[in-house]
Motif scaffolding. Structure first.
Motif, mmCIF file in Angstrom:
data_model
loop_
_atom_site.group_PDB
_atom_site.id
_atom_site.type_symbol
_atom_site.label_atom_id
_atom_site.label_comp_id
_atom_site.label_asym_id
_atom_site.label_seq_id
_atom_site.Cartn_x
_atom_site.Cartn_y
_atom_site.Cartn_z
ATOM 1 N N MET A 145 0.893 -0.888 0.031
ATOM 2 C CA MET A 145 0.673 -0.181 0.104
ATOM 3 C C MET A 145 0.503 1.350 0.174
ATOM 4 N N ARG A 146 0.733 2.184 -1.209
ATOM 5 C CA ARG A 146 1.639 3.481 -1.439
ATOM 6 C C ARG A 146 0.767 4.445 -0.150
ATOM 7 N N LEU A 147 1.672 5.009 0.619
ATOM 8 C CA LEU A 147 1.160 5.860 1.404
ATOM 9 C C LEU A 147 1.318 7.420 1.179
ATOM 10 N N GLY A 148 2.293 7.949 0.682
ATOM 11 C CA GLY A 148 2.076 9.181 -0.301
ATOM 12 C C GLY A 148 2.949 10.168 0.626
ATOM 13 N N TRP A 149 2.983 11.204 0.330
ATOM 14 C CA TRP A 149 3.274 12.295 1.162
ATOM 15 C C TRP A 149 2.308 12.907 2.205
ATOM 16 N N ILE A 150 1.078 12.862 1.325
ATOM 17 C CA ILE A 150 0.661 13.902 2.673
ATOM 18 C C ILE A 150 0.227 13.295 3.430
ATOM 19 N N GLY A 151 -0.583 11.459 3.403
ATOM 20 C CA GLY A 151 -0.356 10.726 4.931
ATOM 21 C C GLY A 151 0.506 11.391 5.679
ATOM 22 N N LEU A 152 1.957 10.210 5.184
ATOM 23 C CA LEU A 152 2.771 11.046 5.734
ATOM 24 C C LEU A 152 3.376 11.685 6.700
ATOM 25 N N LEU A 153 2.699 13.446 5.995
ATOM 26 C CA LEU A 153 2.299 14.002 7.314
ATOM 27 C C LEU A 153 1.695 14.022 7.873
ATOM 28 N N ILE A 154 -0.015 13.714 7.400
ATOM 29 C CA ILE A 154 -0.857 13.644 8.540
ATOM 30 C C ILE A 154 -0.254 12.293 9.527
ATOM 31 N N LEU A 155 0.267 11.352 9.295
ATOM 32 C CA LEU A 155 0.323 10.090 10.051
ATOM 33 C C LEU A 155 2.175 10.824 11.199
ATOM 34 N N SER A 156 2.342 12.165 11.000
ATOM 35 C CA SER A 156 3.718 12.444 11.306
ATOM 36 C C SER A 156 3.510 13.591 12.017
ATOM 37 N N PHE A 157 2.536 14.186 11.881
ATOM 38 C CA PHE A 157 1.556 15.815 12.609
ATOM 39 C C PHE A 157 2.208 15.903 14.142
ATOM 40 N N PRO A 158 2.056 14.116 14.486
ATOM 41 C CA PRO A 158 1.781 14.503 16.039
ATOM 42 C C PRO A 158 3.344 14.628 16.700
ATOM 43 N N ALA A 159 4.169 13.548 15.794
ATOM 44 C CA ALA A 159 5.265 14.578 16.020
ATOM 45 C C ALA A 159 5.400 15.808 15.859
ATOM 46 N N ILE A 160 5.395 15.997 14.754
ATOM 47 C CA ILE A 160 6.035 17.501 14.737
ATOM 48 C C ILE A 160 5.425 18.524 15.488
#
Length: 137
Positions: free
Chosen positions: A1-16
């Motif tokens: 399954m390809r996540l993409g940049w937007i999905g990666l950004l959404i998943l990393s948002f709490p860490a950011i």
């Protein structure tokens, strides 16, 4: 399954957000806690306000004959902004402020008074005038 940049950004948002809180707390200290508490209170207030106001906003839009989708989008923007203010972090607070400052979020109240269903009916009193011969005019 390809996540993409937007999905990666959404998943990393709490860490950011966590890194942003840490970075800012090293700069300004304990004021970060005050900011986060005030933004959470503002988020709760926005959600409570919109929970009450969305029905009145929708009815006002329907009575004026406008499209109700615009008022539903405005209500959803206010609710989303309230949720983002509840989420701890400064990036989410900035996004919430941008959502709240959009011109279409707070709809202008026009001076249009909604028409009643029986607007063609005139209310008043009726009195017959009679002339000298006691005949109606």
């Amino acid at each position: 399954m390809r996540l993409g940049w937007i999905g990666l950004l959404i998943l990393s948002f709490p860490a950011i957000e966590a890194v942003g809180i840490y970075w800012l707390s090293t700069r300004i200290g304990g004021w970060v806690i005050v900011w986060l508490a005030l933004s959470a209170v503002a988020g709760i207030a926005l959600i409570r306000f919109e929970r009450v106001a969305w029905g009145m906003r929708l009815m006002s839009t329907l009575r004026s004959g406008k499209n109700p989708v615009a008022s539903l989008f405005a209500s959803s923007r206010v609710l989303l902004a309230g949720g983002l203010l509840l989420f701890p972090g400064f990036i989410s607070d900035i996004i919430a402020l941008v959502l709240l400052l959009l011109p279409s979020t707070w709809m202008k109240r026009t001076g249009v008074i909604p028409r009643a269903a029986n607007d063609d009916v005139l209310e008043g009193e009726f009195r017959r005038e009679r002339d000298d011969n006691n005949r109606p005019h």
